[in-house]
Design an enzyme around this catalytic site. Structure first.
Site, PDB file in Angstrom:
ATOM      1  N   THR A 100      -4.238 -20.585  -0.934  1.00 50.07           N
ATOM      2  CA  THR A 100      -4.513 -21.917  -0.352  1.00 50.07           C
ATOM      3  C   THR A 100      -3.426 -22.913  -0.748  1.00 50.07           C
ATOM      4  OG1 THR A 100      -6.873 -21.467  -0.551  1.00 50.07           O
ATOM      5  CG2 THR A 100      -6.222 -23.790  -0.362  1.00 50.07           C
ATOM      6  N   ASP A 146     -10.822 -16.336 -11.109  1.00 47.43           N
ATOM      7  CA  ASP A 146      -9.852 -15.431 -11.745  1.00 47.43           C
ATOM      8  C   ASP A 146      -9.041 -16.137 -12.838  1.00 47.43           C
ATOM      9  OD1 ASP A 146     -10.718 -13.722  -9.769  1.00 47.43           O
ATOM     10  OD2 ASP A 146      -9.044 -14.148  -8.429  1.00 47.43           O
ATOM     11  N   GLY A 156     -11.459 -10.530 -10.874  1.00 46.52           N
ATOM     12  CA  GLY A 156     -10.300 -11.135 -11.546  1.00 46.52           C
ATOM     13  C   GLY A 156      -8.971 -10.803 -10.888  1.00 46.52           C
TER      14      GLY A 156
HETATM   15  O1  F6P Z   1     -10.123 -14.448  -6.073  1.00 46.83           O
HETATM   16  C1  F6P Z   1     -11.498 -14.430  -6.239  1.00 46.83           C
HETATM   17  C2  F6P Z   1     -12.063 -13.045  -5.997  1.00 46.83           C
HETATM   18  O2  F6P Z   1     -13.451 -13.095  -6.226  1.00 46.83           O
HETATM   19  C3  F6P Z   1     -11.410 -11.947  -6.821  1.00 46.83           C
HETATM   20  O3  F6P Z   1     -11.843 -11.920  -8.156  1.00 46.83           O
HETATM   21  C4  F6P Z   1     -11.801 -10.733  -6.021  1.00 46.83           C
HETATM   22  O4  F6P Z   1     -10.857  -9.695  -6.218  1.00 46.83           O
HETATM   23  C5  F6P Z   1     -11.730 -11.241  -4.596  1.00 46.83           C
HETATM   24  O5  F6P Z   1     -11.850 -12.648  -4.652  1.00 46.83           O
HETATM   25  C6  F6P Z   1     -12.807 -10.689  -3.700  1.00 46.83           C
HETATM   26  O6  F6P Z   1     -12.552 -11.123  -2.411  1.00 46.83           O
HETATM   27  P1  F6P Z   1     -13.595 -11.027  -1.210  1.00 46.83           P
HETATM   28  O7  F6P Z   1     -14.577 -12.157  -1.380  1.00 46.83           O
HETATM   29  O8  F6P Z   1     -12.760 -11.159  -0.005  1.00 46.83           O
HETATM   30  O9  F6P Z   1     -14.282  -9.694  -1.330  1.00 46.83           O
END
Ligand code: F6P
Length: 360
Positions: free
Chosen positions: A117, A139, A182
């Protein structure tokens, strides 16, 4: 003279987004500045989905998880996915995004999000849009700030989960593995592992050796500790090996989704120790629910600082915190970079001092 500002939340959600929206909007309105809430992140900026945010609209949202504005972790104005005859084609619609910014007569845009973002925010800033970033992510991996909001709330969820696993692990004399989010950084697993008393913590920054993990688990068992807790970051990887990818999301700016390493570790532990082992993948529970008091305060401080920066005309920066002081950091230095755990940092040393193994 700032008369009206826009605000959007983009990327994966986390607790504290609404606290930032509330803080920005209330302070802006109290300073005679109007606020437009842009729906679903950059998707709304491209598609012109904006609504006026009244004082009343942002009242009572401090404790709410998620985001009242909605979010998208796919929409990128510079690489915007459009479906044509069942297939996605990508177009640069940044001019359309800028046209909407002008149509709404905005004098500044607050973008709340992680590195994806904020990188897009910086590109819009380079095209002349007055942008301010606010660092969000569970994270905790953003450059330029000691901490992002959302991290503490996810940490609480993860720590509570480890506490709960402890009791059942003890009863059944099992090895319990918990996989935490993370991405490519181990902050969440490291902190939750230390807070929850994990016996083994595996993070991407310290590649693991399966034999060392088994040694630790068997050693505990020999000493009469008939259970073990293994905390695994989703980005953990064996020495000389790769991270475990669960999914590729093609139309996402960050297409790789990690996950599943805990199952690999589980099989290996069962095989080499003969101990009954179970896996819990905590998943999106880590992003849900109400923000912790720490995150509510941090998010409110970030929102307050963002408006101060707007009123001073300090654009192209992200709000940050160093130690106990909020400040600012150039978006230019945030983009496409990630802050990782240093393998020799104090928290790792503290964990090692209480006999936590990092599998190395
Ligand atoms: O960046 C935040 C996060 O929750 C990460 O920890 C994780 O790898 C990812 O986003 C999961 O993404 P999505 O919500 O697209 O499954």
């Amino acid at each position: 003279m700032i008369k009206r500002i826009g605000i959007l939340t983009s990327g994966g959600d986390c607790p504290g987004l609404n606290a930032v929206i509330r803080s920005v909007a209330k302070k802006a309105i109290n300073n005679g500045v109007g606020v437009v809430g842009i729906k679903d992140g950059y998707e709304g900026l491209v598609q012109g989905k904006g609504v006026r945010l009244s004082y009343r609209a942002v009242s009572g949202i401090l404790t709410l998880g998620g985001t009242i504005l909605g979010t998208s972790n796919k929409a990128d104005p510079f690489h915007y996915a459009i479906k044509k005859r069942g297939k996605f084609i990508y177009k640069d619609l940044s001019r359309q995004a800028i046209a909407n910014f002008r149509k709404w007569k905005l004098d500044a845009l607050v973008v709340i999000g992680g590195d994806g973002t904020l990188s897009i925010g910086y590109k819009l800033f380079q095209k002349g849009m007055p942008v301010i970033g606010v660092p969000k992510t569970i994270d905790n991996d953003l450059m330029g700030t000691d901490i992002t909001f959302g991290f503490d709330s996810a940490l609480r969820v993860a720590t509570e989960a480890i506490d709960k696993l402890h009791t059942t692990a003890q009863s059944h004399h099992r090895v319990m593995i918990i996989e935490l989010m993370g991405r490519n950084a181990g902050w969440l697993a490291l902190y939750a592992g230390l807070a929850g008393g994990g016996d083994v913590i595996l993070i991407p920054e310290i590649p693991y050796n399966m034999d060392k993990i088994c040694e630790r688990v068997l050693g505990r068992s020999r000493r009469g500790k008939r259970f073990s807790i293994v905390v695994v970051a989703e980005g953990a990887r064996p020495c000389g090996g790769k991270k475990t990818v669960s999914q590729i999301i093609k139309d996402s700016p960050d297409p790789v989704r990690l996950g599943g390493v805990s199952k690999v570790v589980c099989q290996a532990i069962e095989k080499c120790t003969g101990l009954e082992t179970r896996v819990t993948i905590l998943g999106h529970l880590q992003r849900g629910g109400s923000p912790t008091p720490f995150d509510r305060i941090l998010a409110s401080r970030f929102g307050d600082k963002a408006v101060d920066m707007i009123l001073k005309g300090k654009f192209g920066y992200m709000v940050n915190i160093r130690g106990t002081k909020t400040g600012s950091y150039p978006l230019r230095l945030v983009q496409n970079r990630q802050r990782k755990v240093k393998p020799n940092c104090e928290i790792v040393k503290v964990a090692r001092a209480v006999d936590t193994s990092f599998g190395d």
